[in-house]
Design an enzyme around this catalytic site. Structure first.
Site, short mmCIF file in Angstrom:
data_model
loop_
_atom_site.label_atom_id
_atom_site.label_comp_id
_atom_site.label_asym_id
_atom_site.label_seq_id
_atom_site.Cartn_x
_atom_site.Cartn_y
_atom_site.Cartn_z
N ASP A 197 0.87 -1.43 -0.06
CA ASP A 197 0.25 -0.27 -0.30
C ASP A 197 0.71 1.17 0.15
O ASP A 197 1.79 1.43 -0.19
CB ASP A 197 -0.65 -0.32 1.52
N SER A 198 0.31 2.14 -0.49
CA SER A 198 1.17 3.34 -0.01
C SER A 198 1.27 4.09 1.19
O SER A 198 2.49 4.85 1.56
CB SER A 198 0.12 4.58 -0.65
N TYR A 216 -0.42 8.86 -2.48
CA TYR A 216 -0.81 8.30 -3.78
C TYR A 216 -1.96 8.83 -4.36
O TYR A 216 -2.52 9.34 -5.56
CB TYR A 216 -0.97 6.56 -4.08
N GLY A 217 -2.92 8.80 -3.80
CA GLY A 217 -4.08 9.56 -3.78
C GLY A 217 -4.30 10.81 -5.03
O GLY A 217 -5.43 11.22 -5.53
N CYS A 234 -3.80 -0.99 -2.11
CA CYS A 234 -4.14 0.44 -2.42
C CYS A 234 -5.13 0.45 -3.40
O CYS A 234 -4.78 0.21 -4.75
CB CYS A 234 -2.99 1.05 -2.32
N ASN A 235 -6.09 1.12 -2.92
CA ASN A 235 -7.16 1.54 -4.58
C ASN A 235 -6.87 2.33 -5.18
O ASN A 235 -7.10 1.94 -6.48
CB ASN A 235 -8.90 2.31 -4.16
N THR A 236 -6.08 3.28 -4.95
CA THR A 236 -5.78 4.18 -5.80
C THR A 236 -4.42 3.64 -6.58
O THR A 236 -4.44 3.20 -8.39
CB THR A 236 -4.66 5.33 -5.04
N GLU A 282 -4.57 8.49 9.38
CA GLU A 282 -4.18 9.24 10.13
C GLU A 282 -3.06 10.05 11.55
O GLU A 282 -2.41 9.37 11.84
CB GLU A 282 -2.49 9.24 8.98
N CYS A 341 -11.33 3.02 -0.04
CA CYS A 341 -10.10 3.76 0.28
C CYS A 341 -9.63 2.22 1.72
O CYS A 341 -10.37 2.25 1.92
CB CYS A 341 -10.08 4.91 0.26
N THR A 342 -8.48 2.11 1.42
CA THR A 342 -8.46 1.13 2.59
C THR A 342 -8.14 1.91 3.90
O THR A 342 -7.96 0.84 4.75
CB THR A 342 -6.97 0.27 2.20
N HIS A 343 -7.63 2.80 3.96
CA HIS A 343 -7.47 3.85 5.28
C HIS A 343 -9.17 3.53 5.75
O HIS A 343 -9.23 3.62 7.32
CB HIS A 343 -7.32 5.07 5.14
N1 DGL Z 1 -4.44 3.58 0.78
C1 DGL Z 1 -4.97 4.34 -0.29
C2 DGL Z 1 -6.30 3.94 -1.26
O1 DGL Z 1 -6.24 2.80 -0.80
C3 DGL Z 1 -5.24 5.31 0.20
C4 DGL Z 1 -3.41 6.94 1.08
C5 DGL Z 1 -3.25 7.18 -0.82
O2 DGL Z 1 -3.71 8.04 -1.09
O3 DGL Z 1 -2.71 7.19 -0.44
O4 DGL Z 1 -6.30 4.26 -2.40
#
Ligand code: DGL
Length: 276
Positions: free
Chosen positions: A15-16, A47-48, A78-80, A157, A189-191
């Site tokens: 993930d990011s 990453y978003g 990570c979705n992005t 975060e 988004c995984t957060h």
């Molecule tokens: N974990 C990232 C996702 O699932 C989001 C955090 C980011 O922007 O890097 O898209």
């Protein structure tokens, strides 16, 4: 059936940053015998808000690093990165690779009753239209509304998982999805599973929240099983079952990771990801 030594290899998850730990947690629950190598790109998060080219380049470097760790499969947690880089990664590696968006889209279609689905995620994920595209491949009649929620990642975060500030921001972001009358909301988004309570409270009982992590782990298990790659049994005592790597701030990562995964993570190692 693959050679025993291949079945014993770890799964690579990335993930990011810390968000992918919500996916790792689910893999640990559903596949307790598997070893996992996790990489969080803490130096280059988020990453978003980055361009496709940059996210593809970062993701390719991470996959190259994971290959040096002899992984048997890769989970893009990570979705992005799933939205932007999956195709490029599939072209570059022979390893089985699984993302979080396809499983999330499938669950959303199975869940909705009124055919109105909302997707929340980063600007990259929502802007890419990837969820609508996968959902429409399964059922073109489903109406998909995306909403980017860029402040959610920093709030998570900062540990403000249940806080009036998060309530206020979430109410503003989610208002239009409530007005549209969605009955299913993908946490794209995984957060976001970490603020699931807040989002659930605002959306109300009539809206089902979809966390793609669950279905991702189900599909990972199926994939490993089809390819004869499931672990032959629990790793021996003392073997490094879970290993964590980051690109920066390993101590901070470790503290955060221990609040998400109840495993007692003792160390996370920093590696120079730009060199891969
Ligand atoms: N974990 C990232 C996702 O699932 C989001 C955090 C980011 O922007 O890097 O898209």
């Amino acid at each position: 059936m693959e050679l025993l030594e291949n079945r014993e290899k770890p799964i690579g998850v990335f993930d990011s940053g810390v968000g992918g730990l919500t996916v790792m947690r689910e893999i640990m629950r559903q596949l307790p015998d598997e070893k996992i190598v996790y990489f969080g790109d803490t130096a280059r998060v988020p990453y978003g808000s980055k361009s496709r080219e940059t996210v593809v380049r970062y993701s390719e470097q991470i996959v190259r690093f994971l290959q040096t760790q002899q992984v048997k499969a890769i989970v893009v947690a990570c979705n992005t990165a799933s939205a932007y880089a999956l195709e490029a990664l599939e072209e570059k590696t022979e390893l089985p690779i699984i993302d979080v968006v396809k499983p999330g889209a499938k669950t959303a279609v199975e869940t909705t009753k009124n055919g109105r689905v909302g997707v929340i995620g980063t600007e990259g994920t929502v802007g890419s239209g990837i969820y609508s595209s996968y959902i429409h491949q399964i059922d073109p009649k489903v109406q998909v509304t995306g909403k980017a929620c860029p402040l959610f990642v920093p709030l998570v975060e900062e540990g403000l998982w249940e806080d009036p500030v998060t309530d206020e921001i979430a109410s503003r972001y989610l208002a239009e999805l409530i007005d549209i009358g969605i009955d299913t909301l993908v946490l794209g988004c995984t957060h976001y599973p970490l603020i699931r309570k807040t989002v659930g409270k605002i959306m109300g009982e009539g809206v089902t929240l979809v966390n793609p992590a669950y279905e991702t782990a189900v599909e990972l298990k199926e994939l490993l099983s089809q390819q004869g790659l499931l672990s032959p049994g629990a790793p021996a005592l003392g073997e490094n079952r879970y290993r964590f790597y980051v690109s920066d701030a390993a101590e901070k990562f470790k503290r955060f990771a221990n609040s998400i995964i109840k495993y007692g993570i003792l160390s996370a190692k920093t590696i120079p990801i730009e060199e891969y």
